[in-house]
Design an enzyme around this catalytic site. Structure first.
Site, short mmCIF file in Angstrom:
data_model
loop_
_atom_site.label_atom_id
_atom_site.label_comp_id
_atom_site.label_asym_id
_atom_site.label_seq_id
_atom_site.Cartn_x
_atom_site.Cartn_y
_atom_site.Cartn_z
N LYS A 131 84.77 -26.73 -14.33
CA LYS A 131 84.84 -26.03 -12.99
C LYS A 131 86.20 -25.94 -12.64
CE LYS A 131 85.80 -28.67 -9.68
NZ LYS A 131 84.87 -29.55 -9.01
N GLU A 140 105.07 -32.22 4.45
CA GLU A 140 106.21 -32.77 5.31
C GLU A 140 105.53 -32.90 6.79
OE1 GLU A 140 109.97 -30.77 6.64
OE2 GLU A 140 109.16 -29.00 5.43
P1 NDP Z 1 75.50 -31.94 -2.14
O1 NDP Z 1 74.55 -32.93 -1.72
O2 NDP Z 1 77.01 -31.98 -1.94
O3 NDP Z 1 74.96 -30.56 -1.40
C1 NDP Z 1 73.65 -30.10 -1.31
C2 NDP Z 1 73.58 -29.05 -0.51
O4 NDP Z 1 72.43 -28.09 -0.72
C3 NDP Z 1 73.73 -29.02 0.89
O5 NDP Z 1 74.50 -28.18 1.37
C4 NDP Z 1 72.36 -29.10 1.44
O6 NDP Z 1 72.33 -28.93 2.72
C5 NDP Z 1 71.94 -28.19 0.56
N1 NDP Z 1 70.31 -28.21 0.32
C6 NDP Z 1 69.62 -29.39 -0.01
N2 NDP Z 1 68.40 -29.28 -0.05
C7 NDP Z 1 68.10 -27.76 0.15
C8 NDP Z 1 67.02 -27.17 0.18
N3 NDP Z 1 65.67 -27.44 0.12
N4 NDP Z 1 67.16 -25.88 0.52
C9 NDP Z 1 68.26 -25.44 0.90
N5 NDP Z 1 69.37 -26.04 0.72
C10 NDP Z 1 69.25 -27.32 0.75
O7 NDP Z 1 75.22 -31.66 -3.52
P2 NDP Z 1 76.12 -30.75 -4.68
O8 NDP Z 1 75.09 -30.10 -5.47
O9 NDP Z 1 77.03 -29.58 -4.11
O10 NDP Z 1 77.01 -31.68 -5.45
C11 NDP Z 1 76.46 -32.92 -5.75
C12 NDP Z 1 77.33 -33.99 -5.82
O11 NDP Z 1 78.28 -33.81 -7.09
C13 NDP Z 1 78.27 -34.14 -4.39
O12 NDP Z 1 77.59 -35.25 -3.81
C14 NDP Z 1 79.60 -34.84 -5.01
O13 NDP Z 1 79.27 -36.14 -5.14
C15 NDP Z 1 79.64 -34.41 -6.60
N6 NDP Z 1 80.62 -33.56 -6.68
C16 NDP Z 1 81.87 -33.73 -6.59
C17 NDP Z 1 82.86 -32.62 -6.51
C18 NDP Z 1 84.35 -33.11 -6.40
O14 NDP Z 1 84.60 -34.26 -6.40
N7 NDP Z 1 85.06 -31.97 -6.20
C19 NDP Z 1 82.63 -31.30 -6.99
C20 NDP Z 1 81.39 -31.19 -7.31
C21 NDP Z 1 80.38 -32.18 -7.17
P3 NDP Z 1 72.40 -30.03 3.80
O15 NDP Z 1 73.78 -30.20 4.04
O16 NDP Z 1 71.64 -29.20 5.25
O17 NDP Z 1 71.53 -31.25 3.66
#
Ligand code: NDP
Length: 451
Positions: free
Chosen positions: A50, A439
């Site tokens: 990524k 800063e």
């Molecule tokens: P997240 O849990 O961060 O986000 C999931 C997203 O999908 C949310 O916006 C959620 O909406 C949405 N969602 C969930 N269910 C549905 C549904 N049925 N229909 C539509 N939308 C839905 O998961 P990610 O997959 O983005 O990442 C997973 C984990 O990986 C993160 O929590 C993080 O800990 C880790 N990660 C860390 C990174 C970093 O440190 N830079 C980079 C990538 C991943 P809603 O908000 O409404 O629930």
């Protein structure tokens, strides 16, 4: 009773490999089983590829800016095949390093799937069984896509690194880390990018002002971000995918990537038969020492769904070794974890958001948003944000939120001060490094609001 090993680790990702190595270095007899590639999500299909894609995607803007600075450059576009070949050979190299780390530490590794047969026995996919005094489950997680008509047409973050060709258009669904990072990546690589998020603002849970600025800048950079919008159904139409959205839109995309969260890899491991408890999301339930309901079985990392970040899984693995092999009960520290979201612009954050802190006590908010010198000179309207949340009672900095190029690097260092309990006055008595963006964090004069 004698066992084949002191420790058997299931899963060769960041957490499992670290725990195996450290335990073996301390003299334990250790084995590890991995059914897929060594390095796990972070190295093979997460953080590392990524970030390399983020780097790749940032060069288009850099080339524009270089021209604004007087460089005579010709941008002939991005060559996905070139990048992809290089990316995968880098991942192969890193996987080799992970294998060697285990080998050099004296850990016996099995390229096999392992399941639990009893509290001290694992069965490998070749049919053999191994016994161990302790078993550590570090099997991570996997992307999850909701069920709906056409869901099978979606790709996830697992497939995005393996595309045969870069799509002309992509829809990214979700508003979390992964969706927002990949929207920036694809847009930067020149793909026409849309992002649908069901909620009112992306990056739920983070500071409102910070995520608001990230979203605004993402839209400015050309991402078609639609909030309050979800996918209803999808159908194949020639080599495109027709997407019906909840806002009534119907559009065609070459690819649709779902980043709607991840699920723990805890199915079919034999946990239920042993009485190992699982939570509502399927995660393995552990205590503060990462111990499951079966005393000889521990679990760390994303499979426990505590804080799903690589450095946290590594810490949990080290705390497990300290507890179990060094006789020093240690629980991993899940407080004040600095983290970065590699959106474009990047966001770095530690501690409480303004909203969360204000629920807790009276706070002073120090915040400034400005056009950074480097980009402003190139004619960009892009703004950055530097923000501190301060406890009025103790003067401690409760949270720091940065939206800026390099915010991940900045928050790592601010994180030390915040973790040490630095006050606003500690920040103030630190001399500014001039001219830099960060800063501003030590020259924030008066609060913009007190809540
Ligand atoms: P997240 O849990 O961060 O986000 C999931 C997203 O999908 C949310 O916006 C959620 O909406 C949405 N969602 C969930 N269910 C549905 C549904 N049925 N229909 C539509 N939308 C839905 O998961 P990610 O997959 O983005 O990442 C997973 C984990 O990986 C993160 O929590 C993080 O800990 C880790 N990660 C860390 C990174 C970093 O440190 N830079 C980079 C990538 C991943 P809603 O908000 O409404 O629930």
């Amino acid at each position: 009773m004698s066992f084949d090993y002191d420790l058997f680790v299931i899963g060769g990702g960041s957490g499992g490999v670290r725990a195996a190595r450290v335990a073996a270095a301390g003299g334990a007899k250790v084995a590890l089983a991995e059914e897929d590639r060594y390095g796990g999500t972070c190295v093979i299909r997460g953080c590392v590829p990524k970030k390399l894609m983020v780097f790749a995607s940032e060069y288009a803007e850099m080339a524009d800016d270089a021209r604004a600075y007087g460089w005579d450059l010709e941008n002939k576009g991005f060559d996905w095949d070139h990048f992809k070949t290089k990316l995968h050979s880098e991942l192969d190299r890193l996987e080799g390093i992970y294998r060697n780390l285990l080998k050099n530490a004296g850990v016996e590794s099995f390229d096999a799937r392992a399941t639990l047969a009893d509290p001290h026995t694992v069965t490998l996919s070749d049919g053999s069984t191994k016994t161990a005094k302790h078993i550590l489950i570090a099997t991570g997680g996997r992307p999850w896509v909701p069920e709906f008509t056409g869901a099978e047409l979606a790709i996830t973050s697992n497939e995005i690194f393996h595309l045969d060709k870069l799509p002309e258009s992509i829809l990214i669904v979700g508003g979390g880390y992964i969706a927002s990072e990949f929207a920036g990546i694809m847009n930067g690589l020149g793909v026409k990018t849309a992002q649908y998020y069901r909620g009112a603002q992306i990056l739920r849970g983070f500071d409102d002002e910070a995520r608001g600025l990230v979203a605004e800048e993402m839209i400015q950079s050309g991402i078609d971000l639609k909030l309050g919008t979800n996918v209803l159904e999808m159908h194949r139409e020639g080599d495109k995918i027709r997407v019906k959205a909840s806002n009534g839109d119907e559009s065609l995309f070459d690819q649709v990537m779902f980043a709607t969260g991840r699920k723990p890899n805890a199915d079919d491991l034999g946990l239920e038969a042993l009485g190992i408890e699982r939570g509502r999301g399927g995660e393995i339930v552990v205590d503060q020492y990462s111990q499951t309901a079966v005393p000889s079985v521990y679990a760390i990392g994303d499979v426990t769904d505590r804080v799903n970040l690589t450095p946290v899984a590594i810490r949990e693995g080290m705390a497990f070794v300290e507890t179990v092999f060094n006789g020093n009960p240690t629980s991993p520290d899940h407080e004040l974890i600095p983290t970065a979201i590699f959106t474009q612009p990047e966001m770095g954050t530690i501690g409480l958001s303004e909203e969360r802190a204000a629920e807790q006590e009276t706070i002073e908010v120090y915040s400034t948003s400005f056009k950074p010198m480097q980009q402003a000179f190139a004619g960009r309207a892009q703004r950055v944000l530097m923000k501190l949340i301060v406890s009025q009672a103790t003067r401690k900095v409760l949270g720091c939120h940065i939206v800026a190029p390099g915010a991940g690097e900045m928050i790592q260092l601010v994180g030390i001060a915040v973790k040490m309990g630095a006050t606003k006055e500690d920040f103030d008595r630190t001399v500014a490094v001039h001219p830099t963006m960060s800063e501003e964090l030590v020259t924030l004069k008066s609060p913009v609001r007190t809540l």
